[in-house]
Every structure is written in C-alpha cells, then in structure tokens.
Write an enzyme that holds these catalytic residues in place. Sequence first.
Site, short mmCIF file in Angstrom:
data_model
loop_
_atom_site.label_atom_id
_atom_site.label_comp_id
_atom_site.label_asym_id
_atom_site.label_seq_id
_atom_site.Cartn_x
_atom_site.Cartn_y
_atom_site.Cartn_z
N GLN A 53 11.28 40.48 -35.64
CA GLN A 53 11.26 39.07 -35.18
C GLN A 53 11.11 38.40 -36.27
OE1 GLN A 53 10.48 40.70 -30.69
NE2 GLN A 53 11.99 39.49 -30.97
N ARG A 111 -1.12 37.74 -31.96
CA ARG A 111 -0.72 39.24 -31.86
C ARG A 111 0.24 39.27 -33.20
NH1 ARG A 111 2.75 41.24 -27.78
NH2 ARG A 111 2.96 43.65 -27.77
N HIS A 155 7.41 48.51 -32.68
CA HIS A 155 7.76 47.10 -32.00
C HIS A 155 8.81 47.31 -31.90
CE1 HIS A 155 7.31 42.75 -29.29
NE2 HIS A 155 8.18 43.45 -29.81
N ASN A 200 4.90 48.90 -28.16
CA ASN A 200 4.94 47.64 -27.85
C ASN A 200 6.20 48.17 -26.51
OD1 ASN A 200 4.92 44.91 -26.96
ND2 ASN A 200 7.47 45.09 -27.79
N GLU A 201 5.92 48.19 -25.25
CA GLU A 201 6.68 48.39 -24.36
C GLU A 201 7.20 49.61 -24.74
OE1 GLU A 201 9.48 45.01 -24.80
OE2 GLU A 201 7.83 43.95 -23.36
N ASN A 342 2.68 43.14 -20.40
CA ASN A 342 4.35 42.69 -20.90
C ASN A 342 4.65 41.46 -19.61
OD1 ASN A 342 3.42 42.53 -23.44
ND2 ASN A 342 4.89 42.99 -24.47
N TYR A 344 7.90 39.25 -17.97
CA TYR A 344 8.75 38.60 -17.55
C TYR A 344 9.90 38.37 -16.14
CZ TYR A 344 8.07 38.77 -22.40
OH TYR A 344 7.44 38.66 -23.72
N GLU A 411 2.21 40.09 -23.42
CA GLU A 411 3.00 38.68 -23.34
C GLU A 411 3.57 38.52 -22.72
OE1 GLU A 411 7.05 40.70 -25.09
OE2 GLU A 411 5.99 41.78 -26.87
N TRP A 454 4.10 34.44 -25.20
CA TRP A 454 5.32 35.23 -25.96
C TRP A 454 5.99 33.60 -26.12
CZ3 TRP A 454 6.39 39.68 -29.44
CH2 TRP A 454 7.82 38.95 -29.89
O1 IFM Z 1 11.37 39.50 -28.03
C1 IFM Z 1 10.78 40.48 -27.07
C2 IFM Z 1 9.66 41.13 -27.71
O2 IFM Z 1 10.24 41.78 -28.73
C3 IFM Z 1 9.57 42.45 -26.61
N1 IFM Z 1 9.14 42.39 -25.61
C4 IFM Z 1 10.12 40.89 -25.03
C5 IFM Z 1 10.29 40.16 -25.96
C6 IFM Z 1 11.64 38.78 -25.16
O3 IFM Z 1 12.59 39.14 -24.41
#
Ligand code: IFM
Length: 523
Positions: A53, A111, A155, A200-201, A342, A344, A411, A454
């Site tokens: 990203q 990070r 990731h 990640n995730e 993370n 959201y 995040e 994030w």
């Molecule tokens: O942009 C993503 C990231 O790559 C992984 N976690 C969620 C973020 C927001 O959507």
Amino acid sequence: MFQKHSSKEKKMRMLKVVFVLIHLLAAAVLANPLSKNDFPPHFLFGASSSAYQVEDAANEDGRKPSIWDTFVHAAGNAKIHRGDKDIGCDQYHKYKEDVKLMVKMGLDAYRFSISWSRLVPDGKGPINPKGLQYYNNLINELISQGIQPHITLHHLDLPQALEDEYGGWLRRRVVKDFTAYADVCFREFGDRVKYWTTVNEGNLFAFGGYESGLLPPQRCSPSSIPNCSRGNSSTEPYLVAHHILLAHASAARLYRKKYQDKQHGFIGLNLLTFGFVPLTKTSDDINATQRAQDFYTGWFLNPLIFGEYPGIMKKNAGSRLPVFTKRESNLVKGSMDFLGINFYYTFLVKNNPDSLRSEDRSFTADMAAELEYLTGNGSSTYEHPITPWILKEILASLKKDYGNFPVYIHENGQQTQRNSSLDDRPRVKYLCKYIGSLLDILRDGVNLRGYFVWSFLDMFEVLNGYESSYGLYFIDLKDPALRRQSKLSSVWYSNFLNNGNIPKVTIMDIEKNASVLSNTVTA
Ligand code: IFM
C-alpha cells in the site's frame, strides 16, 4: 442604493460571524484535553502502513509480483484497479522524507511490512540485494531518529511465484518457505528490530481470500459467489488458516531458538477483531454472537492459547476443519509473545440456523449467524461508527477468555472519502474518542502496550482502491512530487503526542495548506 449597501453590510457581518465561528470550532476541535503525558511512559504511540500500500516501485530493483499485485491488476476488479504504474505514496523512494514527518509528528514507532517478493523475489532462494538494502536503509533511518520499527512479514502479499508453483497458502509447503523467509528477516534485521508480527489479519486473509473472494488471491466457491472462478469456500478458509497458524508457530519457534536470546525481541501474530453485538436480547442471538466470536477470533486464539480449535468449529465444520497432531498443537500453543489487533468494524448478529442445512456449507454457513454491518452516522458512507466501548469490551473479553498477554492495537482509524479536503474532522473525532478510551482500558488492567493509527499516509485501500482513505496525510495522485499534505488529524495527533506543545493551528491554516507541520517539515 441604501438597500443594497445595507445588505452588503449584513453579508459582511455574516461572513465575519462565520469566520469567527469556524475559528472557534477549529480551536475546539484541536483543543485536546488529552495528551501522551496521561499514559504510562512505556506505552507506545505509532502509525501503520503495509508494503504494497505504501511502497510503490512495484517493478523496480528486482521486486517480483505478489498475489496482491495480481489481484489488483486482474480484469474485472475495476474499483481496485491500480492502473499500470502502481502510484500511491512511493515510500520506496521517499522513506527519508516520511521518517522526517514521523519525527516531527512525535511517533514512538512505525509499523510497516516487508514485501516478501521484494526481499526474496521468487518466495524462496536468492535474496534480492536491492530489496535488502532498501529495508536496511528504512530501518536504519528509523532507528537513527529514535523511532522503533515494528515489522510484519506478511500483509496480503504472498509472492506470486509460490501461488503459481504450488497454490501458496493452500499447501503445507508454504510453512517451510515462510519460515525460511522469516529466517532471512531475523538474521538480516533482527539486530535492530525488536517487534515481529508474522501475519497481518490472519483470520481476514483466510476468510476474504478464500471464502468471500474479496481479497487476494480471490478464491471462493464459484457456485455461491459470482466474482470467483476458482476455489472452495467450504474447505479452503480452514486449510489456509491452519497453514498460517503452523507457519506462524514455526517462525516463532525458529526465532526463539536461534535469535531471541541474542536479539531480545518479541514475536506475535495479528488478527482483525470485530465488535459483535446480538441483534436482539434472545438467547438465540446471544449464542450466535458467541459463535461469531469463536469463528472469527477463537479460530486463531484457541489454538494459540489452548492448542486446539473451538469446540463449536469442530462440531459445525466437522472433517473440513483440519486437525492438529499432538506435536503441532504443542508447537502452536504458546507461540506468541504478543497479539496485535486491528479494530474498525461492528456487526449486529442474528442467529441463522437454516444455513447449517445448506448443501454448500461455507465458513459463514458453518457459523450459522448473519452479520449486519453497523454503519457510521457521518456524512460519508465510508465512515466507521465510533464505538470505543466496543473496543473496550473486546479487550476485556480477550483478557477474560485467553489470559492477560501483551496486546498492541496495530490498526485503528477512520475511513473517509479520498479527496483534497485537509479538514478531516471525522477522523479527529474518531481518534480522540478511541485514544481517550485507551486510558479506561489500561485502568481495567488490560495488558495493552501500544496503539498505532491506520494509516500514516493516504494509501491504496484494500477494498476501495483510491476512493477512500485513512491517512493522516493527503497525497494528491496528480502531483508528480506526491507531496504529503498534513490533514487536521495529523495536526491533532502531533499535538497529542507532543503534549499540546505545538503551536495552535486552525482549519483555515490547513485549508490554505500552510499548517504548522508543512511549515516545519516539507522539503
Ligand atoms: O488497509 C487495510 C489494511 O491493509 C488491513 N487492515 C484494514 C485496513 C483498512 O481497510
């Protein structure tokens, strides 16, 4: 004439009032009763990114594609199509400028993730010297400026070569290749890097990449989801999660055996956590909520803490859920020094027993619960709801159900439409509320060690490409220099991190693109 003059005067007066109001509002938005001083001295504040990203330079200096490159360049993925140039932030060339911004901002830690296919282009075999040089440069730059590097190894970006050769995460062979890649990273960077996150995730990657097809490598049952031409949502998410757990555990064992004594670092895994709230107070919905928790979080945490999958997953997925041998179970159990989470999304959960009777039993059908996304109240459909009490509950239940191990919030941040407005008040409000709630969480005795926003910059977003963003800095993609322009949120966060000691700025200043930070840090 007289009439005209008077209405002009009135207009001017109105304008003055509006001007003063905006300034008062700005002062109110930026006046932050909270500061980093309110937190324990060792509590870390940082910001996050990921290689694909933020780096760009996708075809430069020997980097080869990952499954994410393939995904975003596939025909049909219009919203997330990156075009030919993979332009976004160009941190590959601008890392020094970015580290300067981080210093001015007052970050303790940054990070980021390593692009496996930049460092080891074919996924295994020779190291790319230019890739090695890049990560050494970035790490050295951070360390020399007093910023801790926190590194993630995967990731969403498995080297495409491994996907092509044997199907990537679907095959157990990935465990060996991942461990060898991790070995390169520990050996080359571990003298300076103390925080390693393997994947990640892990839970979202297994779900999104292999059940819903929303993430790379875009696999799912073609019968149930039209955008997939290959895959199997009944078996593949389980298989992939199993291999992620084994790969994580194998890398952690290696780190502990070969490096930890000398390097004194820590290794963990990252999960996307969700707020799950029963739709009604009925016991059916309450039980469905627990099931959703078990399927999304217990899926990984039960093996990591207890050495086996949650009972309800074993029951509902049956033989489609892989089984750990005794040796594997011991390897996975206790294999993390910390958990990265993370946060959201919050969902309302409704019991859905009928899905257990469906022929094509996907991961979601096995969960037997319907999830309804709770939207935010903001003006943009992209905005997440602000629910810090849910984050608090998640952390409390992690502590209660799994023990009080160290946790980092890796995040958290607000999504808005990506545009040139530097007035991102919804993000300021979001950060203010969540960061404020951390003090409560710490008071509850949760072993929380740090918080990362994030994202540091506006980046190419996973689900929405360039349409939405989370960044503290805006980047105009039409600007050949890709200048980082500070948004209100970056000023707010800097102010917080510097204990309120940066000069007051106003929204007007930011709109004129003359914020305090741009005065001090832009080249
Ligand atoms: O942009 C993503 C990231 O790559 C992984 N976690 C969620 C973020 C927001 O959507």
